[in-house]
Design a protein around this motif. Structure first.
Motif, mmCIF file in Angstrom:
data_model
loop_
_atom_site.group_PDB
_atom_site.id
_atom_site.type_symbol
_atom_site.label_atom_id
_atom_site.label_comp_id
_atom_site.label_asym_id
_atom_site.label_seq_id
_atom_site.Cartn_x
_atom_site.Cartn_y
_atom_site.Cartn_z
ATOM 1 N N ASP A 33 16.103 28.301 9.411
ATOM 2 C CA ASP A 33 15.025 29.201 9.838
ATOM 3 C C ASP A 33 14.701 28.858 11.292
ATOM 4 O O ASP A 33 13.776 28.097 11.571
ATOM 5 C CB ASP A 33 13.814 28.968 8.925
ATOM 6 C CG ASP A 33 12.754 30.042 9.061
ATOM 7 O OD1 ASP A 33 13.109 31.203 9.342
ATOM 8 O OD2 ASP A 33 11.564 29.724 8.875
ATOM 9 N N ASN B 264 12.615 35.201 13.263
ATOM 10 C CA ASN B 264 11.494 36.151 13.316
ATOM 11 C C ASN B 264 10.983 36.139 14.753
ATOM 12 O O ASN B 264 11.394 35.279 15.553
ATOM 13 C CB ASN B 264 10.414 35.807 12.274
ATOM 14 C CG ASN B 264 9.795 34.446 12.489
ATOM 15 O OD1 ASN B 264 9.538 34.050 13.619
ATOM 16 N ND2 ASN B 264 9.538 33.718 11.407
ATOM 17 N N LEU C 75 9.795 32.745 16.050
ATOM 18 C CA LEU C 75 10.871 31.765 16.295
ATOM 19 C C LEU C 75 11.634 32.107 17.573
ATOM 20 O O LEU C 75 11.986 31.221 18.358
ATOM 21 C CB LEU C 75 11.833 31.721 15.097
ATOM 22 C CG LEU C 75 11.251 31.177 13.782
ATOM 23 C CD1 LEU C 75 12.224 31.393 12.622
ATOM 24 C CD2 LEU C 75 10.913 29.701 13.918
ATOM 25 N N PHE D 190 7.044 33.822 1.103
ATOM 26 C CA PHE D 190 6.636 32.805 2.090
ATOM 27 C C PHE D 190 5.836 31.706 1.393
ATOM 28 O O PHE D 190 4.608 31.791 1.262
ATOM 29 C CB PHE D 190 5.803 33.463 3.196
ATOM 30 C CG PHE D 190 6.616 34.049 4.316
ATOM 31 C CD1 PHE D 190 7.860 34.610 4.090
ATOM 32 C CD2 PHE D 190 6.126 34.047 5.618
ATOM 33 C CE1 PHE D 190 8.617 35.160 5.130
ATOM 34 C CE2 PHE D 190 6.862 34.587 6.671
ATOM 35 C CZ PHE D 190 8.109 35.147 6.425
ATOM 36 N N ARG E 54 2.976 29.578 3.440
ATOM 37 C CA ARG E 54 1.766 30.337 3.794
ATOM 38 C C ARG E 54 0.914 30.614 2.564
ATOM 39 O O ARG E 54 -0.311 30.707 2.670
ATOM 40 C CB ARG E 54 2.150 31.637 4.510
ATOM 41 C CG ARG E 54 2.734 31.354 5.872
ATOM 42 C CD ARG E 54 2.849 32.573 6.747
ATOM 43 N NE ARG E 54 3.698 32.265 7.876
ATOM 44 C CZ ARG E 54 3.937 33.097 8.867
ATOM 45 N NH1 ARG E 54 3.389 34.292 8.872
ATOM 46 N NH2 ARG E 54 4.735 32.740 9.863
ATOM 47 N N ALA F 161 11.177 31.102 1.667
ATOM 48 C CA ALA F 161 10.929 31.001 3.114
ATOM 49 C C ALA F 161 9.594 30.324 3.362
ATOM 50 O O ALA F 161 8.850 30.030 2.423
ATOM 51 C CB ALA F 161 10.945 32.399 3.731
ATOM 52 N N SER F 162 9.315 30.096 4.663
ATOM 53 C CA SER F 162 8.106 29.348 5.045
ATOM 54 C C SER F 162 8.123 27.987 4.338
ATOM 55 O O SER F 162 7.144 27.551 3.750
ATOM 56 C CB SER F 162 6.850 30.168 4.698
ATOM 57 O OG SER F 162 5.681 29.521 5.098
ATOM 58 N N ARG G 257 8.180 24.068 4.403
ATOM 59 C CA ARG G 257 7.532 23.155 5.344
ATOM 60 C C ARG G 257 8.017 21.711 5.230
ATOM 61 O O ARG G 257 7.846 20.923 6.140
ATOM 62 C CB ARG G 257 6.018 23.175 5.122
ATOM 63 C CG ARG G 257 5.383 24.551 5.255
ATOM 64 C CD ARG G 257 5.123 24.910 6.706
ATOM 65 N NE ARG G 257 4.639 26.270 6.848
ATOM 66 C CZ ARG G 257 3.405 26.662 6.542
ATOM 67 N NH1 ARG G 257 2.525 25.798 6.058
ATOM 68 N NH2 ARG G 257 3.062 27.917 6.714
ATOM 69 N N THR H 196 15.531 28.906 3.127
ATOM 70 C CA THR H 196 15.720 28.909 4.582
ATOM 71 C C THR H 196 14.782 27.871 5.173
ATOM 72 O O THR H 196 13.574 27.920 4.973
ATOM 73 C CB THR H 196 15.547 30.313 5.194
ATOM 74 O OG1 THR H 196 15.932 30.236 6.569
ATOM 75 C CG2 THR H 196 14.141 30.883 5.083
HETATM 76 O O1 G3P Z 1 10.937 31.999 7.089
HETATM 77 C C1 G3P Z 1 9.642 32.342 7.457
HETATM 78 C C2 G3P Z 1 9.096 31.325 8.379
HETATM 79 O O2 G3P Z 1 9.661 31.415 9.648
HETATM 80 C C3 G3P Z 1 7.618 31.271 8.430
HETATM 81 O O3 G3P Z 1 7.323 29.954 8.416
HETATM 82 O O4 G3P Z 1 5.964 27.959 8.729
HETATM 83 O O5 G3P Z 1 5.465 30.050 10.056
HETATM 84 O O6 G3P Z 1 4.960 29.941 7.615
HETATM 85 P P1 G3P Z 1 5.837 29.450 8.723
#
Ligand code: G3P
Length: 220
Positions: free
Chosen positions: A6, A28, A31, A130, A133, A164-165, A167, A184
């Protein structure tokens, strides 16, 4: 479970692909913005040429027409492009249009099973709950992943779940247990996944013991 990176950082992607374990990438706008002043199209095309599998790239439009026309353009950038469409009502319609045209969609910013059901019915190739989040606001992100996986399995749908998301490494192992097809992960989390102090201690001990033997035998 497959592991995607990611990130939009080409060096990190090269390293991950070189390890032989990274088969896709998700990006995204946040990123991409971290990479400084970039030619967006060129950056994505560079990533696509390095990665053996799907590379997700997000549309910025919010109405159906803008999302669809952006996605059609992005889809021409490389063979392995997947277009990220947000889990809004407009996103559902855009996903339906694009899926009918054979454009692969990653239905992103997904936070509920209901959103995932609509994304899958619209024909999304991937759905991205996500996790981090959801955890941030006191919900159980991994429970949503498990629910979506169960729903897709039950109805034998081909849509794949991208956790995703992510951590931290704990998220990765929970995603694997929940049956996510893909996690990811940020580059730092990829590096953390392999680390264990007992592995480091074990490697050092084997090396020390072997050095002792070689010294005793006069071979060093
Ligand atoms: O894959 C989604 C990711 O880029 C969002 O991650 O840590 O910003 O919630 P985050």
């Amino acid at each position: 479970m497959k592991i995607f990176l990611d990130t939009a950082n080409i060096e990190h992607i090269r390293h991950g692909v070189g390890l032989g374990v990274i088969t896709g990438v998700t990006t995204n706008p946040s990123l991409v913005s971290r990479e400084g002043k970039v030619d967006y199209r060129k950056l994505v095309q560079d990533i696509c040429s390095v990665v053996p599998g799907p590379v997700s790239t997000e549309v910025l439009g919010q109405d159906v027409q803008t999302m669809v026309s952006e996605a059609r353009e992005i889809a021409k950038w490389a063979e392995n492009i997947v277009v990220k469409i947000p889990a809004s009502l407009e996103g559902v319609e855009a996903t339906s249009v694009l899926a009918r045209e054979g454009i692969q969609v990653n239905f992103t910013l997904c936070f509920t099973l209901n959103q995932a059901v609509l994304g899958a019915q619209a024909g999304a190739a991937f759905i991205s709950p996500f996790v981090g989040r959801l955890d941030d606001v006191g919900e159980d992100g991994m429970e949503v992943v498990a629910d979506i996986v169960e729903y897709l399995d039950y109805y034998q749908l081909r849509t794949q779940v991208i956790a995703a998301s992510i951590r931290h490494p704990q998220h990765c192992l929970m995603a694997a247990r929940a049956g996510a097809h893909i996690a990811t992960v940020p580059y730092q989390v990829l590096l953390q996944m392999i680390r264990h102090p007992l592995t480091d201690i074990g490697i050092e001990r084997f090396r020390d013991d072997w050095t002792k033997v070689m010294t005793r035998e006069g071979l060093v």
